[in-house]
Design a protein around this motif. Structure first.
Motif, PDB file in Angstrom:
ATOM      1  N   GLU A   1       7.265  10.128   9.026  1.00 48.44           N
ATOM      2  CA  GLU A   1       7.610   8.716   9.530  1.00 48.44           C
ATOM      3  C   GLU A   1       8.628   8.403  10.584  1.00 48.44           C
ATOM      4  O   GLU A   1       9.569   9.289  10.542  1.00 48.44           O
ATOM      5  CB  GLU A   1       8.306   7.635   7.992  1.00 48.44           C
ATOM      6  CG  GLU A   1       8.447   6.492   8.446  1.00 48.44           C
ATOM      7  CD  GLU A   1       9.242   5.688   7.288  1.00 48.44           C
ATOM      8  OE1 GLU A   1       9.289   4.518   7.461  1.00 48.44           O
ATOM      9  OE2 GLU A   1       9.484   6.316   6.272  1.00 48.44           O
TER      10      GLU A   1
ATOM     11  N   TRP B   1       6.409   3.580  11.158  1.00 43.66           N
ATOM     12  CA  TRP B   1       5.257   3.861  11.569  1.00 43.66           C
ATOM     13  C   TRP B   1       5.146   5.496  10.781  1.00 43.66           C
ATOM     14  O   TRP B   1       5.857   6.373  10.902  1.00 43.66           O
ATOM     15  CB  TRP B   1       4.932   3.943  13.067  1.00 43.66           C
ATOM     16  CG  TRP B   1       3.828   4.750  13.440  1.00 43.66           C
ATOM     17  CD1 TRP B   1       2.517   4.117  13.690  1.00 43.66           C
ATOM     18  CD2 TRP B   1       3.746   6.351  13.795  1.00 43.66           C
ATOM     19  NE1 TRP B   1       1.757   5.372  14.205  1.00 43.66           N
ATOM     20  CE2 TRP B   1       2.287   6.353  14.049  1.00 43.66           C
ATOM     21  CE3 TRP B   1       4.530   7.195  13.465  1.00 43.66           C
ATOM     22  CZ2 TRP B   1       1.903   7.575  14.315  1.00 43.66           C
ATOM     23  CZ3 TRP B   1       4.057   8.538  13.844  1.00 43.66           C
ATOM     24  CH2 TRP B   1       2.738   8.809  14.260  1.00 43.66           C
TER      25      TRP B   1
ATOM     26  N   GLU C   1      -0.467   4.008   9.711  1.00 43.11           N
ATOM     27  CA  GLU C   1       0.093   2.684   9.203  1.00 43.11           C
ATOM     28  C   GLU C   1       1.450   2.560   9.462  1.00 43.11           C
ATOM     29  O   GLU C   1       2.300   3.166  10.174  1.00 43.11           O
ATOM     30  CB  GLU C   1       0.506   2.854   7.284  1.00 43.11           C
ATOM     31  CG  GLU C   1      -1.143   3.056   6.774  1.00 43.11           C
ATOM     32  CD  GLU C   1      -1.486   4.345   6.638  1.00 43.11           C
ATOM     33  OE1 GLU C   1      -2.298   4.986   6.125  1.00 43.11           O
ATOM     34  OE2 GLU C   1      -0.697   5.340   7.162  1.00 43.11           O
TER      35      GLU C   1
ATOM     36  N   PHE D   1       4.929  -0.440   8.596  1.00 43.64           N
ATOM     37  CA  PHE D   1       5.652  -1.058   7.440  1.00 43.64           C
ATOM     38  C   PHE D   1       6.965  -1.867   7.645  1.00 43.64           C
ATOM     39  O   PHE D   1       7.621  -1.081   8.634  1.00 43.64           O
ATOM     40  CB  PHE D   1       5.880  -0.093   6.308  1.00 43.64           C
ATOM     41  CG  PHE D   1       6.370  -0.835   4.985  1.00 43.64           C
ATOM     42  CD1 PHE D   1       5.458  -1.393   4.262  1.00 43.64           C
ATOM     43  CD2 PHE D   1       7.608  -0.465   4.750  1.00 43.64           C
ATOM     44  CE1 PHE D   1       5.744  -1.748   3.127  1.00 43.64           C
ATOM     45  CE2 PHE D   1       7.966  -1.089   3.408  1.00 43.64           C
ATOM     46  CZ  PHE D   1       7.191  -1.901   2.481  1.00 43.64           C
TER      47      PHE D   1
ATOM     48  N   GLY E   1       2.602   0.833   3.266  1.00 44.91           N
ATOM     49  CA  GLY E   1       2.026   0.296   4.339  1.00 44.91           C
ATOM     50  C   GLY E   1       1.920  -1.155   3.836  1.00 44.91           C
ATOM     51  O   GLY E   1       1.917  -1.562   2.769  1.00 44.91           O
ATOM     52  N   GLU E   2       1.564  -2.060   4.934  1.00 41.47           N
ATOM     53  CA  GLU E   2       1.235  -3.485   4.828  1.00 41.47           C
ATOM     54  C   GLU E   2      -0.222  -3.571   4.242  1.00 41.47           C
ATOM     55  O   GLU E   2      -1.049  -2.788   4.332  1.00 41.47           O
ATOM     56  CB  GLU E   2       1.454  -4.102   6.265  1.00 41.47           C
ATOM     57  CG  GLU E   2       2.793  -3.985   6.934  1.00 41.47           C
ATOM     58  CD  GLU E   2       3.708  -4.682   6.181  1.00 41.47           C
ATOM     59  OE1 GLU E   2       3.384  -5.538   5.460  1.00 41.47           O
ATOM     60  OE2 GLU E   2       4.888  -4.684   6.423  1.00 41.47           O
TER      61      GLU E   2
ATOM     62  N   ARG F   1       0.906  -1.274  -0.127  1.00 38.94           N
ATOM     63  CA  ARG F   1       0.062   0.049   0.089  1.00 38.94           C
ATOM     64  C   ARG F   1       0.949   1.304  -0.049  1.00 38.94           C
ATOM     65  O   ARG F   1       1.956   1.110   0.556  1.00 38.94           O
ATOM     66  CB  ARG F   1      -0.938   0.205   1.234  1.00 38.94           C
ATOM     67  CG  ARG F   1      -1.923  -1.046   1.098  1.00 38.94           C
ATOM     68  CD  ARG F   1      -2.688  -1.263   2.611  1.00 38.94           C
ATOM     69  NE  ARG F   1      -3.303   0.071   2.726  1.00 38.94           N
ATOM     70  CZ  ARG F   1      -3.404   0.842   3.941  1.00 38.94           C
ATOM     71  NH1 ARG F   1      -2.774   0.127   4.932  1.00 38.94           N
ATOM     72  NH2 ARG F   1      -4.340   1.883   4.141  1.00 38.94           N
TER      73      ARG F   1
ATOM     74  N   MET G   1       4.301   7.371   1.939  1.00 40.14           N
ATOM     75  CA  MET G   1       3.856   6.298   2.950  1.00 40.14           C
ATOM     76  C   MET G   1       3.951   4.902   2.086  1.00 40.14           C
ATOM     77  O   MET G   1       3.169   4.746   1.089  1.00 40.14           O
ATOM     78  CB  MET G   1       2.590   6.630   3.297  1.00 40.14           C
ATOM     79  CG  MET G   1       1.802   5.609   4.494  1.00 40.14           C
ATOM     80  SD  MET G   1       1.297   3.833   3.953  1.00 40.14           S
ATOM     81  CE  MET G   1      -0.137   4.340   3.146  1.00 40.14           C
TER      82      MET G   1
END
Length: 230
Positions: free
Chosen positions: A127, A171, A176, A178, A155-156, A119, A153
């Protein structure tokens, strides 16, 4: 004997986007290589996609202990025969550091065997990168965490195999998380994926980010090279 590093970059954004050229007037590859060359144990050169064989000739690879890879908008333009050559070198022991959007590079996907999808949101999020394995060589010189003021960003879920070691966890202010620093072993080679570094933000001017790359280069140095020193 120094660790011989080649920093590879598409070098497309810097030539076509004025915003990127302002941040990295000499290219992302030269920015990273210049920092690495401050270390007396490292000798870093560069290669870019527009050079013959994408700059990754047999002669260059013969003199490369660790390859640092940055790519984003031209993954599909990288020749398959060059990818195959790099793949074989990694299995034979050459280290590989894959940066940011290199998660979708042909070489990383070939080594992972997955889509490597994730994502993403390009909104300049803050971050915070947490060091979750403080005893790992890649974490040397870092604190409990460091912050990047603005980054893309990621993301998982990050569609990669479970890392052999997860060193860093990111973070983002949107909530989110990762897996931002992932270590893998493939054949005799070591691979480190490092997430921070979108081209429109000055991430590769940040000391902590460059420290991680330098530490990763030393960690990924082939074992046979280390034996020659002792």
């Amino acid at each position: 004997m120094k660790v011989r590093v080649t920093v590879w970059n598409e070098n497309v954004h810097e030539r076509k986007m004025s915003k990127v050229a302002e941040i990295y007037p000499n290219g992302i590859h030269n920015t990273i290589a210049a920092y690495l060359n401050k270390d007396v144990e490292i000798n870093a050169g560069t290669a870019t996609m527009e050079e013959p064989e994408h700059g990754l000739t047999d002669q260059v690879l013969d003199n490369t202990d660790v390859l640092v890879w940055w790519g984003h908008c031209a993954h599909g333009e990288v020749r398959d025969d060059i990818v195959d050559k790099v793949y074989k070198r990694v299995l034979s022991g050459m280290g590989l550091i894959v940066l940011h959007s290199g998660h979708h590079s042909k070489i990383f996907k070939k080594l992972m065997g997955t889509t490597c999808n994730l994502r993403w949101r390009e909104a300049g999020d803050k971050e915070r990168v947490w060091v979750i394995e403080p005893g790992h060589p890649i974490a040397q010189g870092l604190g409990e965490y460091f912050e990047i003021p603005h980054d893309e960003m990621y993301g998982e879920r990050f569609d990669v195999p479970a890392p052999d070691t997860l060193v860093l966890l990111g973070w983002f202010q949107g909530g989110e998380v990762f897996r931002s620093g992932c270590c893998y072993n493939r054949g005799n080679g070591k691979i480190f994926y490092f997430q921070p570094g979108h081209e429109t933000y000055p991430v590769y001017h940040q000391e902590e980010v460059l420290t991680v790359i330098k530490n990763a280069v030393k960690w990924a140095t082939p074992v046979n090279w280390l034996k020659e020193l002792t």
